[in-house]
Motif scaffolding. Structure first.
Motif, PDB file in Angstrom:
ATOM      1  N   VAL A  29      22.846 -10.034 -12.946  1.00  0.00           N
ATOM      2  CA  VAL A  29      23.957  -9.208 -13.391  1.00  0.00           C
ATOM      3  C   VAL A  29      23.493  -7.761 -13.386  1.00  0.00           C
ATOM      4  O   VAL A  29      22.462  -7.428 -13.967  1.00  0.00           O
ATOM      5  N   ALA A  30      24.264  -6.909 -12.748  1.00  0.00           N
ATOM      6  CA  ALA A  30      23.864  -5.508 -12.617  1.00  0.00           C
ATOM      7  C   ALA A  30      24.039  -4.746 -13.924  1.00  0.00           C
ATOM      8  O   ALA A  30      24.937  -5.019 -14.706  1.00  0.00           O
ATOM      9  N   ASP A  31      23.178  -3.799 -14.149  1.00  0.00           N
ATOM     10  CA  ASP A  31      23.241  -2.812 -15.227  1.00  0.00           C
ATOM     11  C   ASP A  31      23.150  -3.345 -16.649  1.00  0.00           C
ATOM     12  O   ASP A  31      22.726  -2.629 -17.517  1.00  0.00           O
ATOM     13  N   VAL A  32      23.607  -4.558 -16.948  1.00  0.00           N
ATOM     14  CA  VAL A  32      23.568  -5.029 -18.326  1.00  0.00           C
ATOM     15  C   VAL A  32      22.418  -5.994 -18.571  1.00  0.00           C
ATOM     16  O   VAL A  32      22.188  -6.382 -19.699  1.00  0.00           O
ATOM     17  N   THR A  33      21.700  -6.373 -17.569  1.00  0.00           N
ATOM     18  CA  THR A  33      20.602  -7.309 -17.731  1.00  0.00           C
ATOM     19  C   THR A  33      19.535  -6.713 -18.638  1.00  0.00           C
ATOM     20  O   THR A  33      19.046  -5.626 -18.394  1.00  0.00           O
ATOM     21  N   GLY A  34      19.208  -7.443 -19.686  1.00  0.00           N
ATOM     22  CA  GLY A  34      18.172  -7.012 -20.602  1.00  0.00           C
ATOM     23  C   GLY A  34      18.621  -6.013 -21.655  1.00  0.00           C
ATOM     24  O   GLY A  34      17.872  -5.678 -22.547  1.00  0.00           O
ATOM     25  N   ASP A  35      19.838  -5.520 -21.581  1.00  0.00           N
ATOM     26  CA  ASP A  35      20.343  -4.582 -22.571  1.00  0.00           C
ATOM     27  C   ASP A  35      20.727  -5.306 -23.850  1.00  0.00           C
ATOM     28  O   ASP A  35      20.857  -6.521 -23.885  1.00  0.00           O
ATOM     29  N   GLU A  36      20.930  -4.530 -24.899  1.00  0.00           N
ATOM     30  CA  GLU A  36      21.400  -5.099 -26.160  1.00  0.00           C
ATOM     31  C   GLU A  36      22.925  -5.168 -26.142  1.00  0.00           C
ATOM     32  O   GLU A  36      23.592  -4.224 -25.751  1.00  0.00           O
ATOM     33  N   ILE A  37      23.437  -6.306 -26.563  1.00  0.00           N
ATOM     34  CA  ILE A  37      24.879  -6.510 -26.667  1.00  0.00           C
ATOM     35  C   ILE A  37      25.203  -6.634 -28.151  1.00  0.00           C
ATOM     36  O   ILE A  37      24.571  -7.406 -28.864  1.00  0.00           O
ATOM     37  N   LYS A  38      26.196  -5.879 -28.596  1.00  0.00           N
ATOM     38  CA  LYS A  38      26.612  -5.943 -29.996  1.00  0.00           C
ATOM     39  C   LYS A  38      27.952  -6.659 -30.080  1.00  0.00           C
ATOM     40  O   LYS A  38      28.864  -6.378 -29.313  1.00  0.00           O
ATOM     41  N   LEU A  39      28.043  -7.591 -31.024  1.00  0.00           N
ATOM     42  CA  LEU A  39      29.291  -8.300 -31.295  1.00  0.00           C
ATOM     43  C   LEU A  39      29.716  -8.001 -32.723  1.00  0.00           C
ATOM     44  O   LEU A  39      28.897  -8.005 -33.637  1.00  0.00           O
ATOM     45  N   ALA A  40      30.988  -7.744 -32.905  1.00  0.00           N
ATOM     46  CA  ALA A  40      31.509  -7.461 -34.248  1.00  0.00           C
ATOM     47  C   ALA A  40      31.946  -8.756 -34.920  1.00  0.00           C
ATOM     48  O   ALA A  40      32.565  -9.613 -34.296  1.00  0.00           O
ATOM     49  N   VAL A  41      31.594  -8.890 -36.181  1.00  0.00           N
ATOM     50  CA  VAL A  41      32.068  -9.988 -37.016  1.00  0.00           C
ATOM     51  C   VAL A  41      33.019  -9.347 -38.020  1.00  0.00           C
ATOM     52  O   VAL A  41      32.599  -8.813 -39.041  1.00  0.00           O
ATOM     53  N   GLU A  66      21.125 -17.612 -32.107  1.00  0.00           N
ATOM     54  CA  GLU A  66      20.711 -18.650 -31.158  1.00  0.00           C
ATOM     55  C   GLU A  66      20.934 -18.217 -29.713  1.00  0.00           C
ATOM     56  O   GLU A  66      20.102 -18.468 -28.846  1.00  0.00           O
ATOM     57  N   VAL A  67      22.072 -17.572 -29.454  1.00  0.00           N
ATOM     58  CA  VAL A  67      22.346 -17.089 -28.101  1.00  0.00           C
ATOM     59  C   VAL A  67      21.321 -16.042 -27.698  1.00  0.00           C
ATOM     60  O   VAL A  67      20.806 -16.050 -26.582  1.00  0.00           O
ATOM     61  N   SER A  68      21.003 -15.151 -28.614  1.00  0.00           N
ATOM     62  CA  SER A  68      20.023 -14.104 -28.317  1.00  0.00           C
ATOM     63  C   SER A  68      18.639 -14.707 -28.050  1.00  0.00           C
ATOM     64  O   SER A  68      17.952 -14.301 -27.116  1.00  0.00           O
ATOM     65  N   ALA A  69      18.257 -15.689 -28.863  1.00  0.00           N
ATOM     66  CA  ALA A  69      16.947 -16.319 -28.696  1.00  0.00           C
ATOM     67  C   ALA A  69      16.858 -17.119 -27.395  1.00  0.00           C
ATOM     68  O   ALA A  69      15.784 -17.227 -26.802  1.00  0.00           O
ATOM     69  N   SER A  70      17.976 -17.659 -26.924  1.00  0.00           N
ATOM     70  CA  SER A  70      17.961 -18.467 -25.703  1.00  0.00           C
ATOM     71  C   SER A  70      17.762 -17.624 -24.449  1.00  0.00           C
ATOM     72  O   SER A  70      17.360 -18.146 -23.415  1.00  0.00           O
ATOM     73  N   SER A  77      19.905 -10.642 -22.044  1.00  0.00           N
ATOM     74  CA  SER A  77      20.269  -9.580 -22.980  1.00  0.00           C
ATOM     75  C   SER A  77      20.143 -10.070 -24.412  1.00  0.00           C
ATOM     76  O   SER A  77      20.446 -11.215 -24.724  1.00  0.00           O
ATOM     77  N   SER A  78      19.691  -9.174 -25.292  1.00  0.00           N
ATOM     78  CA  SER A  78      19.630  -9.536 -26.705  1.00  0.00           C
ATOM     79  C   SER A  78      20.999  -9.287 -27.330  1.00  0.00           C
ATOM     80  O   SER A  78      21.722  -8.373 -26.925  1.00  0.00           O
ATOM     81  N   VAL A  79      21.352 -10.098 -28.295  1.00  0.00           N
ATOM     82  CA  VAL A  79      22.662 -10.011 -28.931  1.00  0.00           C
ATOM     83  C   VAL A  79      22.465  -9.751 -30.419  1.00  0.00           C
ATOM     84  O   VAL A  79      21.686 -10.448 -31.069  1.00  0.00           O
ATOM     85  N   THR A  80      23.142  -8.737 -30.926  1.00  0.00           N
ATOM     86  CA  THR A  80      23.108  -8.437 -32.351  1.00  0.00           C
ATOM     87  C   THR A  80      24.532  -8.393 -32.870  1.00  0.00           C
ATOM     88  O   THR A  80      25.483  -8.349 -32.090  1.00  0.00           O
TER      89      THR A  80
END
Length: 107
Positions: A29-41, A66-70, A77-80
C-alpha cells in the motif's frame, strides 16, 4: 436494556471484527505503509448510557490494540485510539466531539 444500545454495540462489534479478521493483502500500500493510524472511539461517556460506554470503549481499544500488534493492517501500520464524549443525547455535542478529534487529533 434499550434495544438501540444493544444494536449499537452489535454494529460496533461487527465493524471491529471486519477489520480484525480480514486477510492481509499481498500488495504494498502506497504512502500509508508503516504510518500511524488513529481511530476515534466516540461514545457517551456522560449521559444516560455512561455505565455502558467504558466497557464498550475498552472493547474497542482491545480490538485496536490487537490489530496494531498483528501488523496486518495496511502493511504494518500501527493503530492508536482517541476517545471523545458524544454525551449520548445531544447530537450537536456528538458532532462537535467528532469534529474535534478530526481537526485537533488528526483522526
Amino acid at each position: 436494556m434499550n434495544k438501540n444500545v444493544i444494536g449499537g454495540v452489535l454494529v460496533a462489534l461487527v465493524v471491529i471484527a471486519f477489520f480484525v479478521f480480514q486477510e492481509p493483502k499481498k500488495e504494498k500500500v502506497a504512502d500509508v505503509t508503516g504510518d500511524e493510524i488513529k481511530l476515534a472511539v466516540v461514545l457517551g461517556f456522560t449521559g444516560p448510557a455512561e455505565s455502558l460506554a467504558e466497557s464498550m470503549a475498552r472493547g474497542a481499544e482491545l480490538a485496536i490494540k490487537e490489530v496494531s500488534a498483528s501488523k496486518l493492517l495496511l502493511g504494518g501500520s500501527s493503530v492508536t485510539n482517541v476517545r471523545a464524549d458524544s454525551t449520548c443525547i445531544d447530537a450537536a455535542a456528538a458532532a462537535a466531539a467528532a469534529e474535534r478529534v478530526i481537526a485537533s487529533d488528526k483522526v
